[in-house]
Structures are given as structure tokens and as C-alpha cells.
Design an enzyme around this catalytic site. Sequence first.
Site, PDB file in Angstrom:
ATOM      1  CG  HIS A   1      -0.349   0.365   2.498  1.00 60.91           C
ATOM      2  ND1 HIS A   1      -0.910   1.268   3.357  1.00 60.91           N
ATOM      3  CD2 HIS A   1       0.796  -0.043   3.088  1.00 60.91           C
ATOM      4  CE1 HIS A   1      -0.141   1.401   4.433  1.00 60.91           C
ATOM      5  NE2 HIS A   1       0.894   0.607   4.291  1.00 60.91           N
TER       6      HIS A   1
ATOM      7  CB  CYS B   1       2.983   3.031   5.906  1.00 54.62           C
ATOM      8  SG  CYS B   1       2.989   1.481   6.835  1.00 54.62           S
TER       9      CYS B   1
ATOM     10  CD  GLN C   1      -7.015   1.502  10.654  1.00 56.70           C
ATOM     11  OE1 GLN C   1      -7.869   2.338  10.399  1.00 56.70           O
ATOM     12  NE2 GLN C   1      -5.727   1.799  10.731  1.00 56.70           N
TER      13      GLN C   1
ATOM     14  CB  SER D   1      -3.785   4.622   9.146  1.00 59.63           C
ATOM     15  OG  SER D   1      -3.818   3.652  10.164  1.00 59.63           O
TER      16      SER D   1
END
Length: 150
Positions: A47, A100, A118, A141
Site C-alpha cells: 500500500h 507508512c 482496519q 490511519s
Amino acid sequence: MSDLPEGWVKKMSKTHGKEYYYNLESQESTWEHPGPITDVDKVRASHLLVKHEGSRRPSSWKETNITRTKEEALEILDGFVKEIEDGASFAELAKVNSDCSSARNGGDLGSFGKGQMQKPFEEATFALQVDEMSGPVITDSGVHIILRTG
């Protein structure tokens, strides 16, 4: 051809007057469509995360204090999607731009099962085919694009 997984049939509830789904083998019944048959209990994904001021932790390895709005984060993410569609490497963009810590691995999160991420992230990832990229996914996030890799 039925859109139901093998072993499932649609029935009418005499009590409630609406359709439900029944599994002939397990004798399970549900009001919800059982969905496509799948034996996938784990996926692998990468991601690219763009955090914003409303993120649960508005800081990252790149920025100590993130002040952009969610709308600005979505615009940034949209730019990354366009770059990828034009041939840019997802992993290279994630390495440089993701908020991240998985950026060091090109955004690779490794394999994970249900209940480990999540809910919006999990649902989006499990809905993707291998090598398919999501649109924007919003979580606590921040905003993500997800590439399912396995």
C-alpha cells in the site's frame, strides 16, 4: 447460471415474506447473500499511505507533524494513481512517498488474514484480485491505495 456458491439456494421465508439463502450441505441459512465462493483466508498486499491532520497518528518517518487536510491527501493519492496508470512503479512510489514504515519495503505489508487490519483496509484488499489496485481507501490511519500481490 446462478450467482450463488455451490451448495447454496435461494428460498422464500414463509414467516417474513422475503428471500433468504440456504446451504444444502451445512444447513446454514442467512439473510445476506453468501457471496462468491472463496477459500482465501490470507492475502498479501502493498500500500501507499498518505496521512492527514485527522489521521490517528498525524506523523510519519517523513514528517514529524502532518498538517494537510484529508482532501489534500486524497488529491496527492490521486496523483500517485495517475503516475502508476502511466507506468510508474507502485513499489518505487511507495518507497519515496508512503507515510507508512512499510515504505522501506516498497509498501509491502506481507501476508495477513481477516481481523488483522482496519476493517475498510481488509475489505478493500480481500475484494481485489491479485495484481489489482484499489481506488482510495479511507481508514483511521489516513488514505491508501492498495495493490493486492497475493
